[in-house]
Write an enzyme that holds these catalytic residues in place. Structure first.
Site, PDB file in Angstrom:
ATOM      1  CE  LYS A 106      40.330  20.712  -9.920  1.00 34.92           C
ATOM      2  NZ  LYS A 106      41.081  19.809  -8.979  1.00 34.92           N
TER       3      LYS A 106
ATOM      4  CD  GLU B 298      34.357  20.289   6.844  1.00 36.57           C
ATOM      5  OE1 GLU B 298      35.139  20.862   6.061  1.00 36.57           O
ATOM      6  OE2 GLU B 298      33.317  19.731   6.471  1.00 36.57           O
TER       7      GLU B 298
ATOM      8  CD  GLU C 123      25.442  22.182  -1.856  1.00 35.55           C
ATOM      9  OE1 GLU C 123      25.460  21.926  -0.637  1.00 35.55           O
ATOM     10  OE2 GLU C 123      24.444  22.629  -2.431  1.00 35.55           O
TER      11      GLU C 123
ATOM     12  CB  CYS D 282      30.116  18.028   4.225  1.00 34.91           C
ATOM     13  SG  CYS D 282      29.032  17.243   3.029  1.00 34.91           S
TER      14      CYS D 282
HETATM   15  P1  NAP Z   1      38.939  21.453  -1.163  1.00 35.68           P
HETATM   16  O1  NAP Z   1      40.350  21.364  -0.773  1.00 35.68           O
HETATM   17  O2  NAP Z   1      38.228  22.730  -0.939  1.00 35.68           O
HETATM   18  O3  NAP Z   1      38.878  21.055  -2.722  1.00 35.68           O
HETATM   19  C1  NAP Z   1      37.669  20.986  -3.413  1.00 35.68           C
HETATM   20  C2  NAP Z   1      37.932  21.157  -4.892  1.00 35.68           C
HETATM   21  O4  NAP Z   1      38.390  22.480  -5.149  1.00 35.68           O
HETATM   22  C3  NAP Z   1      39.038  20.229  -5.405  1.00 35.68           C
HETATM   23  O5  NAP Z   1      38.743  19.798  -6.703  1.00 35.68           O
HETATM   24  C4  NAP Z   1      40.233  21.159  -5.404  1.00 35.68           C
HETATM   25  O6  NAP Z   1      41.253  20.742  -6.242  1.00 35.68           O
HETATM   26  C5  NAP Z   1      39.588  22.434  -5.893  1.00 35.68           C
HETATM   27  N1  NAP Z   1      40.371  23.653  -5.641  1.00 35.68           N
HETATM   28  C6  NAP Z   1      41.321  23.866  -4.703  1.00 35.68           C
HETATM   29  N2  NAP Z   1      41.811  25.127  -4.812  1.00 35.68           N
HETATM   30  C7  NAP Z   1      41.150  25.714  -5.843  1.00 35.68           C
HETATM   31  C8  NAP Z   1      41.203  27.004  -6.449  1.00 35.68           C
HETATM   32  N3  NAP Z   1      42.037  27.946  -6.011  1.00 35.68           N
HETATM   33  N4  NAP Z   1      40.382  27.261  -7.484  1.00 35.68           N
HETATM   34  C9  NAP Z   1      39.515  26.320  -7.936  1.00 35.68           C
HETATM   35  N5  NAP Z   1      39.435  25.080  -7.415  1.00 35.68           N
HETATM   36  C10 NAP Z   1      40.231  24.778  -6.376  1.00 35.68           C
HETATM   37  O7  NAP Z   1      38.055  20.325  -0.470  1.00 35.68           O
HETATM   38  P2  NAP Z   1      38.429  18.809  -0.239  1.00 35.68           P
HETATM   39  O8  NAP Z   1      39.410  18.724   0.856  1.00 35.68           O
HETATM   40  O9  NAP Z   1      38.712  18.138  -1.523  1.00 35.68           O
HETATM   41  O10 NAP Z   1      37.008  18.240   0.234  1.00 35.68           O
HETATM   42  C11 NAP Z   1      36.562  18.305   1.505  1.00 35.68           C
HETATM   43  C12 NAP Z   1      35.646  19.491   1.722  1.00 35.68           C
HETATM   44  O11 NAP Z   1      34.487  19.379   0.892  1.00 35.68           O
HETATM   45  C13 NAP Z   1      35.114  19.511   3.133  1.00 35.68           C
HETATM   46  O12 NAP Z   1      35.190  20.832   3.607  1.00 35.68           O
HETATM   47  C14 NAP Z   1      33.676  19.050   2.999  1.00 35.68           C
HETATM   48  O13 NAP Z   1      32.832  19.512   4.024  1.00 35.68           O
HETATM   49  C15 NAP Z   1      33.311  19.617   1.678  1.00 35.68           C
HETATM   50  N6  NAP Z   1      32.147  18.917   1.116  1.00 35.68           N
HETATM   51  C16 NAP Z   1      30.922  19.516   1.171  1.00 35.68           C
HETATM   52  C17 NAP Z   1      29.792  18.871   0.686  1.00 35.68           C
HETATM   53  C18 NAP Z   1      28.440  19.529   0.750  1.00 35.68           C
HETATM   54  O14 NAP Z   1      27.510  19.011   0.144  1.00 35.68           O
HETATM   55  N7  NAP Z   1      28.290  20.652   1.445  1.00 35.68           N
HETATM   56  C19 NAP Z   1      29.911  17.597   0.127  1.00 35.68           C
HETATM   57  C20 NAP Z   1      31.177  16.999   0.087  1.00 35.68           C
HETATM   58  C21 NAP Z   1      32.292  17.668   0.574  1.00 35.68           C
HETATM   59  P3  NAP Z   1      42.526  19.933  -5.680  1.00 35.68           P
HETATM   60  O15 NAP Z   1      42.120  19.140  -4.509  1.00 35.68           O
HETATM   61  O16 NAP Z   1      42.857  19.143  -6.850  1.00 35.68           O
HETATM   62  O17 NAP Z   1      43.543  20.940  -5.303  1.00 35.68           O
END
Ligand code: NAP
Length: 474
Positions: A170, A378, A245, A279
């Site tokens: 997804k 963050e 992650e 991140c």
């Molecule tokens: P996000 O809002 O947490 O979304 C991540 C994924 O989760 C998306 O596919 C999102 O779908 C999905 N999601 C949202 N609500 C959900 C739920 N209730 N149940 C299941 N899935 C759900 O993160 P983002 O804004 O896309 O990405 C940025 C974040 O990723 C930052 O915090 C960054 O630090 C982190 N990140 C971490 C790493 C690492 O290796 N530690 C690497 C890359 C990114 P939708 O967006 O389609 O709603």
């Protein structure tokens, strides 16, 4: 253009859809399916059905298919890079790099899976032998964010497929196209139908249905700490394994004896890479008070040289942020920091900042205090806070003073002191005198609220297996 989900080796239409928007213009450029619970269920069922056969496919055959997949990714480098550039807003140069590192990671797991082992302990009991074997965990749910849609995808899908698991992926709602294309490429490379499926749609719907579905045995999630905690909670109901992650607030500590000229380009790159939507980026830089003035001068000069531009132009350093929510969060965080007493040392400029795309200027803040909200959350944008420190003990306390523990960077010529700092810093990875360069052979992941489990390396591969103990008497 309309895009559907990819289930059991073919497109699957859905009743609902939503627009995909180009971050550099704010304009719609395609529509994409929003998966209903029944669509997610059919993807999971396809993955479950194909699991039996895929897990019994010889490891060498799975490995060959993955190598063919990697080769096809390289063949499609330009197309995948353009898709990533369009849907993420990532400069084309960086998008090409991401495609190539995704292909390399697929090759790595194709090789590493051939070295996976169980154990037979040397016990010596008569007519009895204990066999410790590894088995693929089953159907894996992969949930990925928008910022590195290809490399985060293959960090999950490649090890899962390599050990014999099947996958339902997804992607983020804003960036599904690269993932859909990767699933097609994998099929063209010989992956059987049902082994790698993709459902698209908003996370609270499609993502949640996938996590709550009883069949997946492992959810491998990359995203924010906030959503990661929700996913963790949902997984606890089915006692599912979870790899998380999550977010970071990574500190860099620059000691008085650091090679300032040498580190400056890497430090600036690491702070503003992917327009700060990264991140592992350095969002807090602690500089020894003796060199603070000189550091600020050099750092500001380098940041002023960054070019804000269209992601399609070759000399662009900073493209737009991915979506309006990310943009308004960064705006709010900086405004609040300024109200709480932070100073703005530098703010970039460009005519694009007044256009329709989601651009935010590179910004340097100073005078950050440990209790400011910008240090508790963050910051996913091109903003870096610089503070001075007087003693190593104080700076370690400040570096550890957030809920995050993803990565940290230490710059000093005194390697003994650097190693001591690295041991005291609460982070999954610490780089000394070198900015982020992650190798596939080394584990990747965070401590504290930055995550659970590890990706990449043999440790990341083993996460997709379960140990089984067989007591054999004869
Ligand atoms: P996000 O809002 O947490 O979304 C991540 C994924 O989760 C998306 O596919 C999102 O779908 C999905 N999601 C949202 N609500 C959900 C739920 N209730 N149940 C299941 N899935 C759900 O993160 P983002 O804004 O896309 O990405 C940025 C974040 O990723 C930052 O915090 C960054 O630090 C982190 N990140 C971490 C790493 C690492 O290796 N530690 C690497 C890359 C990114 P939708 O967006 O389609 O709603």
């Amino acid at each position: 253009m309309f895009y559907s989900c990819w289930i059991n080796g073919e497109e699957k239409a859905c009743r609902s859809s939503y627009p995909l928007v180009d971050p550099s213009t704010g304009e719609e450029f395609a529509r994409i399916a929003a998966a209903a619970p029944s669509t997610v269920s059919s993807a999971v069922e396809a993955a479950q059905e194909s699991f039996g056969k895929w897990q019994r496919t010889p490891a060498s055959e799975r490995s060959s298919i993955l190598h063919a997949f990697a080769e096809r990714i390289r063949d499609e480098k330009e197309h995948l890079a353009l898709l990533t550039c369009r849907e993420v807003g990532k400069p084309l140069r960086a998008a090409r790099d991401e495609v190539m590192s995704a292909a390399a990671l697929v090759d790595f797991f194709a090789e590493e899976s051939l070295r996976l082992r169980g154990e037979i302990p040397l016990q010596g009991y008569p007519r009895e032998q204990v066999l410790i074997v590894r088995e693929p965990i089953g159907v894996v749910g992969s949930i990925t964010p928008f910022n590195y849609p290809l490399s985060t995808l293959v960090s999950k899908v490649a090890p899962a497929l390599a050990v014999g698991c099947t996958v339902v992926a997804k992607p983020d709602e804003h960036t599904p196209l690269g993932t859909l294309r990767m699933a097609r490429i994998a099929a063209e490379a010989g992956l059987p139908p049902g082994v790698f499926n993709v459902v698209t749609g908003p996370g609270p719907e499609a993502g949640r249905y996938l996590v709550e579905h009883p069949v997946p045995r492992l959810i491998s999630f990359t995203g924010s700490t906030q959503v990661g905690k929700e996913v963790h909670g949902m997984c606890s109901h089915g006692v599912k394994k979870v790899i998380l992650e999550l977010g970071g607030q990574c500190p860099a500590i620059v000691c008085a004896d650091a090679d300032l000229e040498g580190i400056m380009p890497q430090l600036v790159h690491q702070s503003f890479k992917n327009s700060g939507q990264y991140c592992y980026r350095t969002s807090r830089i602690f500089v020894a008070s003796e060199i603070y003035g000189e550091f600020m001068l050099h750092f500001t000069r380098h940041v002023a040289g960054l070019r804000i531009g269209s992601p399609l132009e070759d000399d662009t350093d900073l493209g737009p942020l991915n979506n309006p929510d990310i943009l308004s969060r960064v705006e709010r965080q900086v405004d609040t920091a300024v109200k709480e007493g932070a100073g703005v040392e530098f703010r970039g400029s460009s005519p694009l900042l007044k256009g329709r795309g989601y651009y935010y200027p590179p910004t340097i803040l100073s005078g950050l205090q440990p209790d400011m909200s910008i240090l508790r959350e963050e910051v996913f944008g091109p903003v870096v806070g610089i503070s001075r420190f007087h003693s190593v003990q104080d700076v370690i306390g400040e570096a550890n003073g957030t809920p995050f523990g993803l990565a940290a960077y230490v710059f000093t010529r005194d390697l003994g002191s650097a190693l001591e700092m690295a041991r005291q810093i609460e982070a999954g990875s610490v780089w000394i005198n070198r900015i982020h360069q992650a190798y596939m052979e080394a584990p990747f992941g965070g401590m504290k609220e930055s995550g659970l489990g590890r990706e990449k390396s043999r440790f990341g591969l083993e996460e997709f297996t379960e140990l089984k103990t067989i007591y054999l008497c004869y």
